[in-house]
Design a protein around this motif. Structure first.
Motif, short mmCIF file in Angstrom:
data_model
loop_
_atom_site.label_atom_id
_atom_site.label_comp_id
_atom_site.label_asym_id
_atom_site.label_seq_id
_atom_site.Cartn_x
_atom_site.Cartn_y
_atom_site.Cartn_z
N GLU A 286 -22.36 -6.40 6.31
CA GLU A 286 -23.13 -6.74 7.51
C GLU A 286 -22.22 -7.33 8.58
N ASP A 287 -21.30 -8.20 8.17
CA ASP A 287 -20.38 -8.83 9.13
C ASP A 287 -19.45 -7.80 9.74
N THR A 288 -18.93 -6.91 8.91
CA THR A 288 -18.03 -5.88 9.41
C THR A 288 -18.77 -4.93 10.34
N ALA A 289 -19.99 -4.58 9.99
CA ALA A 289 -20.77 -3.65 10.82
C ALA A 289 -20.98 -4.18 12.23
N GLN A 290 -21.10 -5.49 12.38
CA GLN A 290 -21.30 -6.07 13.71
C GLN A 290 -20.13 -5.77 14.65
N ALA A 291 -18.94 -5.61 14.10
CA ALA A 291 -17.77 -5.31 14.93
C ALA A 291 -17.85 -3.91 15.52
N PHE A 292 -18.71 -3.07 14.95
CA PHE A 292 -18.89 -1.71 15.46
C PHE A 292 -20.02 -1.63 16.48
N GLU A 293 -20.60 -2.78 16.85
CA GLU A 293 -21.59 -2.89 17.92
C GLU A 293 -22.76 -1.93 17.77
N ASN A 294 -23.37 -1.92 16.60
CA ASN A 294 -24.58 -1.12 16.35
C ASN A 294 -24.39 0.38 16.54
N ASP A 295 -23.22 0.86 16.30
CA ASP A 295 -22.94 2.30 16.38
C ASP A 295 -23.75 3.02 15.30
N VAL A 296 -24.49 4.07 15.69
CA VAL A 296 -25.34 4.78 14.73
C VAL A 296 -24.54 5.57 13.70
N ARG A 297 -23.26 5.77 13.93
CA ARG A 297 -22.43 6.48 12.96
C ARG A 297 -21.99 5.57 11.82
N VAL A 298 -22.31 4.28 11.92
CA VAL A 298 -21.86 3.29 10.94
C VAL A 298 -22.97 3.03 9.92
N HIS A 299 -22.61 3.13 8.65
CA HIS A 299 -23.54 2.93 7.55
C HIS A 299 -22.96 1.89 6.61
N GLN A 300 -23.82 1.17 5.92
CA GLN A 300 -23.37 0.20 4.94
C GLN A 300 -23.69 0.70 3.54
N ALA A 301 -22.89 0.25 2.57
CA ALA A 301 -23.10 0.64 1.18
C ALA A 301 -23.00 -0.61 0.30
N PRO A 302 -23.82 -0.70 -0.74
CA PRO A 302 -23.82 -1.89 -1.60
C PRO A 302 -22.61 -1.97 -2.54
N SER A 303 -21.82 -0.89 -2.62
CA SER A 303 -20.64 -0.88 -3.49
C SER A 303 -19.70 0.24 -3.06
N ILE A 304 -18.51 0.21 -3.61
CA ILE A 304 -17.55 1.30 -3.36
C ILE A 304 -18.11 2.60 -3.95
N ARG A 305 -18.66 2.52 -5.14
CA ARG A 305 -19.24 3.71 -5.77
C ARG A 305 -20.32 4.32 -4.88
N ALA A 306 -21.18 3.49 -4.33
CA ALA A 306 -22.24 3.98 -3.44
C ALA A 306 -21.65 4.57 -2.16
N ALA A 307 -20.59 3.98 -1.65
CA ALA A 307 -19.95 4.52 -0.44
C ALA A 307 -19.38 5.91 -0.71
N LEU A 308 -18.76 6.09 -1.87
CA LEU A 308 -18.21 7.40 -2.23
C LEU A 308 -19.33 8.42 -2.37
N ALA A 309 -20.46 8.00 -2.92
CA ALA A 309 -21.61 8.90 -3.05
C ALA A 309 -22.17 9.25 -1.67
N GLN A 310 -22.28 8.25 -0.79
CA GLN A 310 -22.76 8.51 0.57
C GLN A 310 -21.85 9.50 1.29
N ALA A 311 -20.56 9.37 1.09
CA ALA A 311 -19.61 10.27 1.76
C ALA A 311 -19.88 11.73 1.42
N GLN A 312 -20.40 11.98 0.25
CA GLN A 312 -20.69 13.35 -0.16
C GLN A 312 -21.85 13.96 0.63
#
Length: 93
Positions: free
Chosen positions: A40-66
């Motif tokens: 959440e803190d890191t996402a704020q630096a992207f100023e609500n860019d719609v291309r930015v997504h958060q993931a609860p873990s690295i594993r989830a981020a890798l799954a989202q990337a697919q």
């Protein structure tokens, strides 16, 4: 390209975000290391860019990337994030 990105609390987040290449998608994961920022803190630096997504873990981020198979994904930021992602990708975790 797509980025999986997060950084340690003690790093200059704004400078790091400014140095990133323009990406079609950015996924900000929560890492296991307590030194890595909350997504959440890191996402704020992207100023609500719609291309930015958060993931609860690295594993989830890798799954989202697919979900965006046409992108080349770069995992960057903290060595904790990169190391954890490599471990996931190599099946070590």
């Amino acid at each position: 390209i797509g980025l999986i990105f997060n950084t340690a609390e003690d790093k200059d987040l704004e400078a790091m975000v400014a140095a990133l290449p323009t990406a079609a998608r950015v996924i900000i994961p929560k890492a296991q290391s307590p030194r890595v920022r909350n997504p959440e803190d890191t996402a704020q630096a992207f100023e609500n860019d719609v291309r930015v997504h958060q993931a609860p873990s690295i594993r989830a981020a890798l799954a989202q990337a697919q979900e965006w198979p046409g992108l080349v994904w770069v995992i960057t930021g903290s060595n904790y994030v990169v190391g954890e992602a490599l471990a996931e990708l190599e099946g070590i975790s």
